[in-house]
Design a protein around this motif. Structure first.
Motif, PDB file in Angstrom:
ATOM      1  N   HIS A  96       0.842  -1.209   0.000  1.00  0.00           N
ATOM      2  CA  HIS A  96       0.000   0.000   0.000  1.00  0.00           C
ATOM      3  C   HIS A  96       0.874   1.254   0.000  1.00  0.00           C
ATOM      4  CE1 HIS A  96      -3.151   2.857   1.055  1.00  0.00           C
ATOM      5  NE2 HIS A  96      -4.023   1.910   0.764  1.00  0.00           N
ATOM      6  N   PRO A  97       0.534   2.250  -0.823  1.00  0.00           N
ATOM      7  CA  PRO A  97       1.390   3.452  -0.920  1.00  0.00           C
ATOM      8  C   PRO A  97       1.450   4.296   0.348  1.00  0.00           C
ATOM      9  CG  PRO A  97      -0.660   3.731  -2.163  1.00  0.00           C
ATOM     10  CD  PRO A  97      -0.594   2.293  -1.767  1.00  0.00           C
ATOM     11  N   LEU A  98       0.499   4.120   1.264  1.00  0.00           N
ATOM     12  CA  LEU A  98       0.474   4.951   2.475  1.00  0.00           C
ATOM     13  C   LEU A  98       0.932   4.193   3.718  1.00  0.00           C
ATOM     14  CD1 LEU A  98      -2.881   6.935   1.992  1.00  0.00           C
ATOM     15  CD2 LEU A  98      -0.543   7.660   1.455  1.00  0.00           C
ATOM     16  N   HIS A  99       1.589   3.051   3.548  1.00  0.00           N
ATOM     17  CA  HIS A  99       2.047   2.321   4.737  1.00  0.00           C
ATOM     18  C   HIS A  99       3.179   3.089   5.410  1.00  0.00           C
ATOM     19  CE1 HIS A  99       5.290   0.843   2.098  1.00  0.00           C
ATOM     20  NE2 HIS A  99       5.958   0.629   3.217  1.00  0.00           N
ATOM     21  N   THR A 100       3.292   2.934   6.734  1.00  0.00           N
ATOM     22  CA  THR A 100       4.288   3.660   7.530  1.00  0.00           C
ATOM     23  C   THR A 100       5.228   2.674   8.210  1.00  0.00           C
ATOM     24  OG1 THR A 100       2.948   3.641   9.544  1.00  0.00           O
ATOM     25  CG2 THR A 100       2.557   5.443   7.994  1.00  0.00           C
ATOM     26  N   SER A 101       6.198   3.222   8.941  1.00  0.00           N
ATOM     27  CA  SER A 101       7.138   2.368   9.674  1.00  0.00           C
ATOM     28  C   SER A 101       6.410   1.577  10.764  1.00  0.00           C
ATOM     29  CB  SER A 101       8.251   3.216  10.295  1.00  0.00           C
ATOM     30  OG  SER A 101       7.711   4.203  11.162  1.00  0.00           O
ATOM     31  N   ASP A 102       5.355   2.143  11.320  1.00  0.00           N
ATOM     32  CA  ASP A 102       4.575   1.403  12.320  1.00  0.00           C
ATOM     33  C   ASP A 102       3.856   0.211  11.698  1.00  0.00           C
ATOM     34  OD1 ASP A 102       5.326   3.030  14.403  1.00  0.00           O
ATOM     35  OD2 ASP A 102       3.586   4.348  14.234  1.00  0.00           O
ATOM     36  N   ASP A 103       3.493   0.337  10.418  1.00  0.00           N
ATOM     37  CA  ASP A 103       2.829  -0.780   9.741  1.00  0.00           C
ATOM     38  C   ASP A 103       3.765  -1.976   9.592  1.00  0.00           C
ATOM     39  OD1 ASP A 103       0.267   0.359   9.349  1.00  0.00           O
ATOM     40  OD2 ASP A 103       1.057   1.580   7.717  1.00  0.00           O
ATOM     41  N   ALA A 104       5.074  -1.719   9.572  1.00  0.00           N
ATOM     42  CA  ALA A 104       6.029  -2.825   9.488  1.00  0.00           C
ATOM     43  C   ALA A 104       5.916  -3.726  10.719  1.00  0.00           C
ATOM     44  CB  ALA A 104       7.452  -2.277   9.361  1.00  0.00           C
ATOM     45  N   LEU A 105       5.572  -3.143  11.860  1.00  0.00           N
ATOM     46  CA  LEU A 105       5.384  -3.937  13.083  1.00  0.00           C
ATOM     47  C   LEU A 105       4.087  -4.742  13.002  1.00  0.00           C
ATOM     48  CD1 LEU A 105       6.466  -1.229  15.692  1.00  0.00           C
ATOM     49  CD2 LEU A 105       7.866  -3.019  14.660  1.00  0.00           C
ATOM     50  N   VAL A 106       3.063  -4.155  12.371  1.00  0.00           N
ATOM     51  CA  VAL A 106       1.814  -4.888  12.158  1.00  0.00           C
ATOM     52  C   VAL A 106       2.065  -6.080  11.239  1.00  0.00           C
ATOM     53  CG1 VAL A 106      -0.535  -4.732  11.227  1.00  0.00           C
ATOM     54  CG2 VAL A 106       0.435  -2.800  12.494  1.00  0.00           C
ATOM     55  N   VAL A 107       2.852  -5.858  10.187  1.00  0.00           N
ATOM     56  CA  VAL A 107       3.209  -6.936   9.260  1.00  0.00           C
ATOM     57  C   VAL A 107       3.952  -8.045   9.999  1.00  0.00           C
ATOM     58  CG1 VAL A 107       4.678  -7.511   7.293  1.00  0.00           C
ATOM     59  CG2 VAL A 107       3.210  -5.489   7.198  1.00  0.00           C
ATOM     60  N   LYS A 142      11.814 -15.961  15.632  1.00  0.00           N
ATOM     61  CA  LYS A 142      13.157 -15.473  15.951  1.00  0.00           C
ATOM     62  C   LYS A 142      13.780 -14.749  14.762  1.00  0.00           C
ATOM     63  CE  LYS A 142      14.499 -18.645  19.650  1.00  0.00           C
ATOM     64  NZ  LYS A 142      15.498 -19.658  20.101  1.00  0.00           N
ATOM     65  N   LYS A 143      13.628 -15.316  13.582  1.00  0.00           N
ATOM     66  CA  LYS A 143      14.203 -14.699  12.382  1.00  0.00           C
ATOM     67  C   LYS A 143      13.537 -13.360  12.082  1.00  0.00           C
ATOM     68  CE  LYS A 143      15.116 -15.519   7.477  1.00  0.00           C
ATOM     69  NZ  LYS A 143      14.661 -14.178   7.082  1.00  0.00           N
ATOM     70  N   ILE A 144      12.207 -13.333  12.211  1.00  0.00           N
ATOM     71  CA  ILE A 144      11.473 -12.085  11.921  1.00  0.00           C
ATOM     72  C   ILE A 144      11.914 -10.975  12.877  1.00  0.00           C
ATOM     73  CG2 ILE A 144       9.181 -11.017  11.958  1.00  0.00           C
ATOM     74  CD1 ILE A 144       8.080 -13.804  11.056  1.00  0.00           C
ATOM     75  N   ILE A 145      12.014 -11.306  14.179  1.00  0.00           N
ATOM     76  CA  ILE A 145      12.430 -10.304  15.165  1.00  0.00           C
ATOM     77  C   ILE A 145      13.882  -9.882  14.939  1.00  0.00           C
ATOM     78  CG2 ILE A 145      12.917  -9.951  17.622  1.00  0.00           C
ATOM     79  CD1 ILE A 145      10.412 -11.524  18.271  1.00  0.00           C
ATOM     80  N   ALA A 146      14.746 -10.853  14.606  1.00  0.00           N
ATOM     81  CA  ALA A 146      16.161 -10.531  14.368  1.00  0.00           C
ATOM     82  C   ALA A 146      16.319  -9.601  13.165  1.00  0.00           C
ATOM     83  CB  ALA A 146      16.955 -11.811  14.155  1.00  0.00           C
ATOM     84  N   ASP A 147      15.558  -9.868  12.090  1.00  0.00           N
ATOM     85  CA  ASP A 147      15.630  -9.007  10.903  1.00  0.00           C
ATOM     86  C   ASP A 147      15.160  -7.590  11.233  1.00  0.00           C
ATOM     87  OD1 ASP A 147      16.571 -11.131   9.447  1.00  0.00           O
ATOM     88  OD2 ASP A 147      14.636 -11.614   8.511  1.00  0.00           O
ATOM     89  N   LEU A 148      14.086  -7.505  12.001  1.00  0.00           N
ATOM     90  CA  LEU A 148      13.590  -6.180  12.396  1.00  0.00           C
ATOM     91  C   LEU A 148      14.603  -5.449  13.277  1.00  0.00           C
ATOM     92  CD1 LEU A 148       9.766  -6.406  13.209  1.00  0.00           C
ATOM     93  CD2 LEU A 148      10.886  -4.782  11.690  1.00  0.00           C
ATOM     94  N   ALA A 169      18.069   2.993  13.018  1.00  0.00           N
ATOM     95  CA  ALA A 169      16.964   3.799  12.478  1.00  0.00           C
ATOM     96  C   ALA A 169      16.788   5.065  13.310  1.00  0.00           C
ATOM     97  CB  ALA A 169      15.681   2.973  12.491  1.00  0.00           C
ATOM     98  N   PRO A 170      15.999   6.029  12.830  1.00  0.00           N
ATOM     99  CA  PRO A 170      15.696   7.214  13.658  1.00  0.00           C
ATOM    100  C   PRO A 170      15.146   6.791  15.019  1.00  0.00           C
ATOM    101  CG  PRO A 170      14.898   7.533  11.423  1.00  0.00           C
ATOM    102  CD  PRO A 170      15.378   6.110  11.499  1.00  0.00           C
ATOM    103  N   THR A 171      15.460   7.567  16.043  1.00  0.00           N
ATOM    104  CA  THR A 171      15.109   7.195  17.422  1.00  0.00           C
ATOM    105  C   THR A 171      13.633   6.842  17.605  1.00  0.00           C
ATOM    106  OG1 THR A 171      16.926   8.518  18.283  1.00  0.00           O
ATOM    107  CG2 THR A 171      15.175   7.957  19.828  1.00  0.00           C
ATOM    108  N   PRO A 172      12.680   7.615  17.053  1.00  0.00           N
ATOM    109  CA  PRO A 172      11.269   7.238  17.248  1.00  0.00           C
ATOM    110  C   PRO A 172      10.952   5.833  16.725  1.00  0.00           C
ATOM    111  CG  PRO A 172      11.427   9.491  16.436  1.00  0.00           C
ATOM    112  CD  PRO A 172      12.796   8.910  16.344  1.00  0.00           C
ATOM    113  N   ASP A 173      11.523   5.465  15.566  1.00  0.00           N
ATOM    114  CA  ASP A 173      11.263   4.136  15.006  1.00  0.00           C
ATOM    115  C   ASP A 173      11.920   3.047  15.850  1.00  0.00           C
ATOM    116  OD1 ASP A 173       9.837   5.309  13.008  1.00  0.00           O
ATOM    117  OD2 ASP A 173      11.417   5.177  11.497  1.00  0.00           O
ATOM    118  N   ALA A 174      13.120   3.332  16.350  1.00  0.00           N
ATOM    119  CA  ALA A 174      13.828   2.339  17.159  1.00  0.00           C
ATOM    120  C   ALA A 174      13.112   2.105  18.491  1.00  0.00           C
ATOM    121  CB  ALA A 174      15.269   2.797  17.400  1.00  0.00           C
ATOM    122  N   ILE A 175      12.677   3.197  19.132  1.00  0.00           N
ATOM    123  CA  ILE A 175      11.958   3.052  20.409  1.00  0.00           C
ATOM    124  C   ILE A 175      10.610   2.351  20.196  1.00  0.00           C
ATOM    125  CG2 ILE A 175      10.768   4.361  22.222  1.00  0.00           C
ATOM    126  CD1 ILE A 175      13.033   6.287  22.289  1.00  0.00           C
TER     127      ILE A 175
END
Length: 616
Positions: free
Chosen positions: A295-306, A319-325, A332-338
């Motif tokens: 979707h063209p309007l997905h955000t960095s928060d949507d990556a956590l939903v995915v 484990k792999k999914i969490i390690a990749d993230l 990443a920028p502090t807001p995304d990392a936190i």
């Protein structure tokens, strides 16, 4: 050229001062004026000009030769005086253009972009009140507590506009503060936008009457434009997620095909539905994840939903999914990392959160430290919490928050006396902290089950003018459900002295008055009057029914309870008590017993328990 004869001038003769001092004629009167003839005097008049019409102090201004330099001088002076005014006007114009772009970004859900634009506008036109309020508005939409507090202050002072009130209501619902949201909505009278209708639907649902919320949507849809109707459909689907998943999906799946905000919101709701009722879903988690990523309007928060969806579908790859993230978010920028660290805590993956943050990063920033401490608390590592909260190692951490975690750690370690001392010291210091710190402590203590400490923190907020509304709402929300009604009634009396026009609180006050028997006739009349203002509110329906029951109007009380299609089996326990009492009085014993059997009697007030006296 014709010459005129010399002009005769009359002149008084002057005496020689030296001779007059010695003269014997000093006391004699002066001689009479003598008529003296003389040639024309030299022209010593600085304003003299051969042409008589150019004489005087401004005579030279009519000289054409002086016009050009004079015009240049005036132009330079006027330009110098007007430069700041013109510059300010241009900057305000540019700032307004940025505000317009910010509004567009906000409407597309790009709140971080909207904040960046509005901050640029503030740089161009600092101290502009309109821009300052816009910063608070976007900040509140992002969940920033100081900004939300500012909106509360504007509402309390009667200065908040419709957009500010709607934003405050939306954020209050997200924060689990429906009464604050209701207070904001009550101040909006003429607006009938889809945004307001959606908030009203959510509040009606939270009051325990989702059927009425769906009916409100049905009434509103024919009068709305297509985009607004889609927003109402989204809210309707959200309300149906738990009670009717299939109907919810029937609404969401067509909307999820859209490429605008409606589409991404529909996909997010479908993702939430997977965790609630995945086995009956018409679409797989992996499909939703793929659509969100595309979707063209997905955000960095949507990556956590995915990530949630992928883990849900393939738990063996967690484990792999969490390690990749973690690898992608570490720099990443502090807001995304936190946000990623908080996501780990929400999933109870505390060890992964601790490993991702690291001690050095935790001690370098207060925001990181709070997430880090939360993870240690989740693993019951209270010794590590004590070590981390050494005052010499903590950077920029509020003393109140430090004492909060120390008190919690002491209590978990069985050191009750030490914990009590730390709680007491925390509240003493909290009275002098910033409002956002006091608000954090109040909300956090509520989340961890420290009800008494949370109420004390909210009392501190209630006694400050700018946070009084938040404070009182927090006190009433946290009040023990099984405490005598008389104690909470005293809080509502104090609350409504400061905020007399809050409908939701007036309903609660009338209900408590009826329970304790204070001015029963007046309280019953008030409850019936408030029902007319909030006909879909289950607390209003219950209060009116209790009032009628207290006045001996049993049939009317029963009719009031049946006026709306209400699922009493799933209502709050306190409201079930009223329905049971009315059914008993109406002779409908079996139905009363069915509802009474679903009441947790340890979590109702003594006065409500008395309504169930035939159903122990």
């Amino acid at each position: 050229m014709k010459e005129f004869p010399p002009k005769a001038v009359s002149r008084r003769p002057t005496q020689d001062r030296r001779s007059s001092l010695n003269s014997n004629n000093a006391d004699q009167p002066p001689e009479s004026e003598a008529l003296i003839d003389h040639p024309p005097l030299p022209d010593h008049d600085i304003y003299y000009y051969p042409d008589s019409h150019r004489r005087g102090p401004f005579g030279r201004l009519s000289d054409p030769l002086i016009h050009i330099p004079l015009a240049l001088i005036l132009t330079v002076v006027v330009g110098w005086l007007l430069t700041p005014i013109v510059s300010d006007a241009v900057n305000v114009w540019r700032a307004n253009k940025l505000i317009a772009l910010s509004n567009t970004a906000s409407s597309n859900g790009k709140l971080l972009d909207a904040m960046s634009l509005v901050q640029k506008a503030n740089t161009l036109a600092p101290n502009n009140e309109f821009i300052q309020r816009k910063i608070h508005l976007v900040g509140a939409a992002l969940g920033d507590m100081p900004a939300i507090t500012e909106l509360q202050t504007l509402m309390t002072n009667g200065l908040a506009n419709t957009e500010e009130l709607l934003t405050l209501a939306e954020q209050s619902i997200k924060a689990g503060k429906p009464r604050m949201a209701q207070a904001a909505i009550d101040k909006i009278t003429e607006d009938r936008s889809a945004r307001k209708i959606s908030i009203e639907m959510q509040l009606i649902t939270l009051s325990g009457n989702p059927t009425a919320a769906v009916e409100l949507a049905k009434e509103a849809l024919p009068n709305l434009s297509t985009p607004d109707a889609e927003k109402i459909l989204l809210v309707t689907a959200d309300l149906l997620l738990k009670i009717n998943p299939k109907s919810s999906q029937d609404i969401l799946i067509p909307l999820s095909k859209k490429t605008d905000m409606t589409g991404i919101e529909a996909l997010r709701l479908l993702a939430i539905q997977q965790s609630l009722n995945a086995q009956n879903s018409a679409i797989r988690p992996g499909e939703i994840a793929a659509q969100i990523q595309a979707h063209p309007l997905h955000t960095s928060d949507d990556a956590l939903v995915v990530a949630d969806l992928l883990i849900f579908e393939k738990p063996e790859e967690k484990k792999k999914i969490i390690a990749d993230l973690a690898n992608s978010r570490y720099s990443a920028p502090t807001p995304d990392a936190i946000a990623f660290a908080r996501w780990l805590n929400r999933r109870f993956d505390y060890k992964e959160a601790i490993d991702f943050i690291g001690k050095d990063r935790a001690l370098s920033d207060a925001d990181w430290l709070l997430v880090y401490l939360d993870a240690h608390a989740g693993l019951d590592r209270w010794g590590d919490v004590f070590t981390l909260l050494d005052a010499d190692t903590v950077v920029e951490l509020s003393e109140s928050i430090r004492l909060l975690f120390l008190a919690r750690a002491a209590k978990k370690a069985g050191k009750e006396i030490e914990a009590d001392d730390l709680w007491r010291e925390m509240h003493r210091i909290l009275a002098f902290e910033k409002p956002e710190i006091a608000s954090f402590v109040a909300a956090y203590t509520f989340r961890i089950g420290e009800q008494e400490q949370s109420i004390k923190a909210y009392r501190i907020l209630a006694h400050r003018r700018d946070t009084a509304l938040e404070g009182y709402l927090g006190i009433t929300r946290n009040w023990p459900k099984n405490d005598p009604a008389e104690n909470l009634l005293a809080v509502y009396d104090e609350f409504l002295q400061s905020f007399p026009n809050l409908t939701g609180q007036q309903i609660e006050q009338a209900y408590l008055e009826l329970l304790v028997g204070r001015d029963t006739t007046e309280a019953a009349a008030k409850a019936l009057s408030l029902l007319k203002h909030s006909p879909d509110s289950l607390p209003a329906i219950s209060s009116a029914a209790l009032g009628l029951l207290k006045m001996g109007e049993i049939e009317k009380a029963n009719a009031t309870c049946k006026a709306k299609e209400i699922d009493w089996q799933n209502a709050k326990d306190s409201l079930k008590c009223v329905r049971v009492a009315v059914l008993q009085a109406a002779g409908k014993t079996q139905e009363a017993e069915e509802i009474a059997s679903r009441i947790n009697k340890s979590q109702i007030r003594p006065e409500e328990l008395m309504l169930l006296e035939t159903h122990p």
